[in-house]
Every structure is written in structure tokens, then in C-alpha cells.
Design a protein around this motif. Sequence first.
Motif, short mmCIF file in Angstrom:
data_model
loop_
_atom_site.label_atom_id
_atom_site.label_comp_id
_atom_site.label_asym_id
_atom_site.label_seq_id
_atom_site.Cartn_x
_atom_site.Cartn_y
_atom_site.Cartn_z
N SER A 5 11.96 56.52 43.90
CA SER A 5 13.13 56.78 44.61
C SER A 5 14.46 56.29 44.16
O SER A 5 15.61 57.11 43.90
CB SER A 5 13.22 56.53 46.02
N LEU A 6 14.36 55.14 43.78
CA LEU A 6 15.62 54.50 42.99
C LEU A 6 15.93 55.01 41.65
O LEU A 6 17.21 55.19 41.40
CB LEU A 6 15.54 52.88 42.84
N ILE A 7 14.91 55.37 40.89
CA ILE A 7 15.31 55.76 39.78
C ILE A 7 15.79 57.35 39.61
O ILE A 7 16.44 57.70 38.98
CB ILE A 7 13.87 55.64 38.66
N LEU A 8 15.21 57.93 40.73
CA LEU A 8 15.64 59.26 40.90
C LEU A 8 17.23 59.24 41.39
O LEU A 8 17.70 60.16 40.84
CB LEU A 8 14.81 59.92 41.91
N LEU A 9 17.53 58.28 42.13
CA LEU A 9 18.97 58.47 42.44
C LEU A 9 19.94 58.26 41.24
O LEU A 9 20.99 58.74 41.12
CB LEU A 9 19.22 57.45 43.50
#
Length: 400
Positions: A322-326
Motif C-alpha cells: 500500500s505504501l509503494i502504491l501511494l
Amino acid sequence: MILHKHLRLAFVYFLLVALMGTLLRFGHLFPIPFQYRFMVHAHSHIALLGWVYTALTTLLCYCMLPSEVWIKYQRLFLVTQVTLIGMLFTFPFQGYAFLSIVFSTLFLLVSYVFAWFFVKYVPFHYKNSWSYRFFKAALVFMIVSSVGPWTLGVIMTQFGSDSVWYKIAIYFYLHFQYNGWFFMALIGVLLWTLEGKGIKLPNRILKRIYILLNLAIITTFLLSILWIKDMPKWIYAIGGMGAILQLIAYLKLFFTLRVYIKDLCAKVGKAAKLAFLMGVLFLFIKLVMQIVSAWPDWALKLVYVQDIVIGYLHLTFLGVISLILLFYFEKLGFTKLSMGVLALYVTAIIFTESLIFYKGIAVWFLWPIFDNYLFLLAFSSALFPLAICCMLYKQWKLKL
């Protein structure tokens, strides 16, 4: 733009996942009228298929499909949403039953159509790029992961949901979703970003990374079944070697790309850069945990300490993917991440993960669980929907 609307819907799913997770936590504190196991099914399905699948397929389309193809993709996207909404309104109320199984089965079929659609419409000039190779491998692993759900009907009929085979099918699906489909797609986006800037990475090194990762993804599945009693030692050895190969592959990727960090992080704010760095940090924590899990005595105990397994899955989903997607969303102009919202989201990760892993270790070593544990876990979990609400509001405010 069509794809911006798709991403906005992905954020809505992300918010729903966070709300369901918070509801599950508060269900241990207050008499809330819902079936806990049914809600867990809904939570996991919408997390993987609503939030991450919608986000990744949107990124794949943005990266490689021509804008004139997006109109054709819109029909496939709408059919996918029908299956997701069907799961959203059936799993919380009936768990695995006729309607929820119908919608989840239809989703699998639609995901196959997406894989075919993507490969068919990718322009020829992308076909030899490394980003496309990683995307294609990601889609192959997505299809491979679906073998798990397809076998569940037979397994539940013949052996029951408490059988070893049922757990193997679930872990098979989760492993190839997380480590195969999700991570290979994320690497593909990263390579596409650099390729778009005219940066040519060493072909020889990328080939080694690609081979190592594919080999590691296949062999590390064995780590998911080490809890089975009387497992041969060679299974531990292969699983452990796969985990080491995976770490080596990601280290090679990291050291190959570190000189291009400025290019990768160009035109993004400090919050997005920090989100990416924290995602990478959590990734290496995850990789070390996989190596440790190959130790025979530890692997056998994990079956009795589900909190560690849950903590590991949440770390991967919330802390890495999720952090890398953001980060990618801001990099590609889909949204804008603020430092305050990121701080709130990361605080939720640190608090909830610390509490979950504490309970797992406490169960392992027979330590006491302090009185306010469930209260703190529930209120820490409530930070997630708050942070995601802020992200969604920010995206709406940008009027993309």
C-alpha cells in the motif's frame, strides 16, 4: 480521465477494507451484530481484489495501454466492479455460500479476461521492455494463484474446511498473490517509470534479478506449508534457499536502482518519497522474516501462533504494497500525499503491528497479555480509516 475515476474507486475499497478491519477489532470490545468469520472473508476479499487488484490493473493500463484502448477496457472494468460489489454485499452476511461463491468465481474469470486483454493490446514497442516482462510474469502468477480458490469446493466437500488441504489452498492463493502478482507488478511499474526517462538498466543484471525472483517466488511457497507435521527436511532447505534467493534478488535490484533514486523520486513531494522508503524498509523486514520462518522449530510453532502470521500479512499488505502504491499514485499524478496523513497512516501501522506481534510472541513464550490490549488494538486500527479518508478527500479535492 477514466483511469483517475478507477483509482478513486480503488481508494473507496481501501477505505471499506479499513472500516471492516476496525469493525472486527471493536467486535472484541462491544456486542456488534455481525458474524465475525463472515466479515473476515469480506475484509480479505475486498482488500486483495477491491483495493490492490483495482489499483494495480489501473496502473498497468496507464503504463502500457494506449488511451484509445481505455474505452474498451471500461466495459471490462464495469463487469469487474459488479463481481466486487456482489462479494461486498454477500460475504459479510453469508460467508462462503452460493451467491458469494458465484461472484468470486466470476471475478476469477474476469481477471483471466483482463490478463488476455492487457497482453493483446500492449503496443509492440513495449514487448521487449523489462517492465512488460515483469508485468506479464505478474499476470501469470495471478492466474497461478487462482488454482487455490478453484480447489476449495472439492476440498470442502471431501475433507472439510478444517483440513490441512483447505489451509494449503488458502496459503497457495495468498502466496502467489502477494509475492507473485503484486510484487512483480510493482517492480514493473518502477522499471516502466525509469524506461520512460530513457534510462537503460544493465540487461544482464535485470535478467539475473528476473530469474532469481521467479525461482524464489515458486520455491518460497514451501515456507507456507512448513507447519505440516513430519515435513521432510529437504522441504525446509528448498524453502529457506528460496527465501535467501529472494533477498539476494531484491538487494541486487535495490543496489542497481539506488543511483537512479533522484530520477525515480522526481516531481513527488517529501511525503511520497518517505512512503516509498518506508515501503522498501518494510519489504526487507518481510524478507528477513521469511528466511527466519524456514527454521524447523519456528515453522512448526507458527501454526499455533496465528497472530504472527496475521502480523506478517498485514505488514506486507499495509506496510509494503500500500505504501509503494501511494508513492506511484503521486508519481503518476493520480493523487497528492501530505506528511500529516502519511504520519497518521504509518503510526497506525507501527501501533497495530507492534500489538499484533507482541501478542504472537506472548503466546509463544507464555507471557501475559496486558488488560487494555484489545482496547489499544481497536483504537489503533481506527487510525487507518481516518488516514484513508483524508487521502480520499485530498484526491477528490484535486478534481482529477
